[in-house]
Design an enzyme around this catalytic site. Sequence first.
Site, PDB file in Angstrom:
ATOM      1  N   LYS A 106       0.943  -1.229  -0.064  1.00 18.40           N
ATOM      2  CA  LYS A 106       0.107  -0.065   0.023  1.00 18.40           C
ATOM      3  C   LYS A 106       0.710   1.131  -0.009  1.00 18.40           C
ATOM      4  O   LYS A 106       0.362   2.294  -0.443  1.00 18.40           O
ATOM      5  CB  LYS A 106      -0.869  -0.057   1.195  1.00 18.40           C
ATOM      6  CG  LYS A 106      -1.850  -1.130   1.240  1.00 18.40           C
ATOM      7  CD  LYS A 106      -2.623  -1.164   2.558  1.00 18.40           C
ATOM      8  CE  LYS A 106      -2.137  -1.659   3.764  1.00 18.40           C
ATOM      9  NZ  LYS A 106      -2.184  -3.081   3.687  1.00 18.40           N
ATOM     10  N   GLY A 135      -7.934  -6.607   0.021  1.00 20.01           N
ATOM     11  CA  GLY A 135      -7.584  -8.067  -0.197  1.00 20.01           C
ATOM     12  C   GLY A 135      -8.340  -8.794  -1.383  1.00 20.01           C
ATOM     13  O   GLY A 135      -8.264  -8.078  -2.491  1.00 20.01           O
ATOM     14  N   GLY A 187      -3.969 -15.533  15.950  1.00 24.94           N
ATOM     15  CA  GLY A 187      -3.011 -15.028  14.836  1.00 24.94           C
ATOM     16  C   GLY A 187      -3.869 -14.274  13.844  1.00 24.94           C
ATOM     17  O   GLY A 187      -3.493 -13.695  13.032  1.00 24.94           O
ATOM     18  N   ASP A 201      -3.843   1.146   8.752  1.00 25.65           N
ATOM     19  CA  ASP A 201      -4.050   0.378   7.851  1.00 25.65           C
ATOM     20  C   ASP A 201      -5.168   0.740   6.899  1.00 25.65           C
ATOM     21  O   ASP A 201      -5.243   0.861   5.621  1.00 25.65           O
ATOM     22  CB  ASP A 201      -3.979  -0.992   8.302  1.00 25.65           C
ATOM     23  CG  ASP A 201      -4.542  -2.019   7.121  1.00 25.65           C
ATOM     24  OD1 ASP A 201      -3.591  -2.231   6.314  1.00 25.65           O
ATOM     25  OD2 ASP A 201      -5.742  -2.651   7.041  1.00 25.65           O
ATOM     26  N   LYS A 205      -5.703   2.379   2.834  1.00 27.78           N
ATOM     27  CA  LYS A 205      -6.622   1.893   1.837  1.00 27.78           C
ATOM     28  C   LYS A 205      -7.522   2.815   1.501  1.00 27.78           C
ATOM     29  O   LYS A 205      -7.860   3.054   0.398  1.00 27.78           O
ATOM     30  CB  LYS A 205      -7.386   0.604   2.269  1.00 27.78           C
ATOM     31  CG  LYS A 205      -6.382  -0.471   2.617  1.00 27.78           C
ATOM     32  CD  LYS A 205      -7.205  -1.461   3.400  1.00 27.78           C
ATOM     33  CE  LYS A 205      -6.225  -2.484   3.822  1.00 27.78           C
ATOM     34  NZ  LYS A 205      -6.602  -3.512   4.664  1.00 27.78           N
TER      35      LYS A 205
END
Lengths: 316, 193
Positions: A106, A135, A187, A201, A205
Amino acid sequence: MRLAVLGAGAVGVAVTELAEEYGHDVVAIADSTHAAIDEHGLDAAPALEAKAAGDPLGSAHPADVFETEYDVLVEATPTTLGDAEPGFTHVRRALEADRHVVLANKGPVAERYDDLRMLERESAGSVRFEAAVGGAIPILSTIEDCTPAAVRAVRGVLNGTANFILTRMAAEGLDYEHVLAEAQDLGVAEADPTFDVDGTDAALKCVILANVLSEGGVSLSDADVVGIRNVPPSALDLAAEDGKTIRLVGEATRDGVRVGPRLVPENGAMAVSGTQNIVQIQTRHAGDLYSSGRGAGGPETATAVLSDVGRLPPIG
Amino acid sequence: MTDECASGSSTPAPDAEGVETDGGIQAYTVRLELVDEPGELLRALTPIGENGGNLLSIHHERGNITPRGHIPVEVDLECAPARFDDIVQALRDAGINVIQAGPERYGEELSVVLVGHLVETDLSDTLSTIGHDVNASVVDLSLAAPDGMAEPSSARVRLAIDSGNAAAVLESLRELADAKDLCLVEPLVGGDA
């Protein structure tokens, strides 16, 4: 197309593994220290196995990738802010050599969009970056199909980690720290979750989306960004009493970028749960379009990269 | 139900919404949302008569219950224009949820959640600032402070605002939240959602 893949994280590896299925050949894959190169088509499995075992990918130097005959550079190195290096230099070198570039990174698209477009104008190659936003979800190609001028705004839940945390907090009445620890165990969250939970993040975007809508001129420093750390379970409870919930929503318009916790209808489209992402594309002539799905993950993001590769025109 | 709670003023003006009649009496429509409990309707009408309003008609929409389980009631009344604000205030003071009062007023509702040290930053000042400076009227407040007042608490505030004024109200709320170091969770507006 012959692909040179920079970055051997989850996305770079998945692109390498799936390329053949999409009708493309990988000629090189590199991480920050080593590269495996074969101009006649790389048998990537041994390189990836070596990498997985903690050994070097191959004997070549990453810089050798640029001396290789390839058609498309796949830039899948980790996102960096500010000057967006070393990703930006990778892109520059490929475009200056009249190659195409497909980014999952990005950084260069969000932070140096205008520089990127200028390099593209002077190159025979093109730049695409579907994988950098949402994604697997086709967002930029949808905007492209609608024509950006007919899109008023793009809003969405664009960070799976933050969404997972808010969803669990609302469902279980647990506090932020507790759910974050759970997400890290699963995770879903990184050891350092800052990038996700502080909204950076999602903001990157949205900055990319705002650049597409406005034809450039936007960077992260222009975005108004608030994360989810300060959202307590009591706020989610109060929202639920009113038939609503709280999601970290990013908004990109021609007026700018905003990311922050927002009240959305509990059973509405925006209230996706877990790590799901969703975008709403508000159009001038066709109302709102919604797409949801997996906003992260190696194979998921790789499908967006390979779809971009398929949309590239032949160089020449 | 004409004149039921009237305080002896003037002749009724049938079908005269917003039209001025003799003596400067004017007709107004007030939309309320009542809790579904016995006596609520009477409780809502009393402040109107007590403040110089003359009831013209009442439409009690029992079949049209709101998602929150409230019953919408539309009241047509007439009064001297100078008394109208007092009537609306008296309704609010009585805890009645006024959705719309007169033309173009309180035409929409907006809910926000505020998070932070709500009590330490003077919640009552926050609410009165919303009333004065933000150009909105607080119709409902829910406070949650599960960890005590020393810890950050949350409040859901439902506001009545003028139609089409949401963007300006949200902008003012952002300034207020910034000044008090509170986190403002805004509704997502725009698009169909």
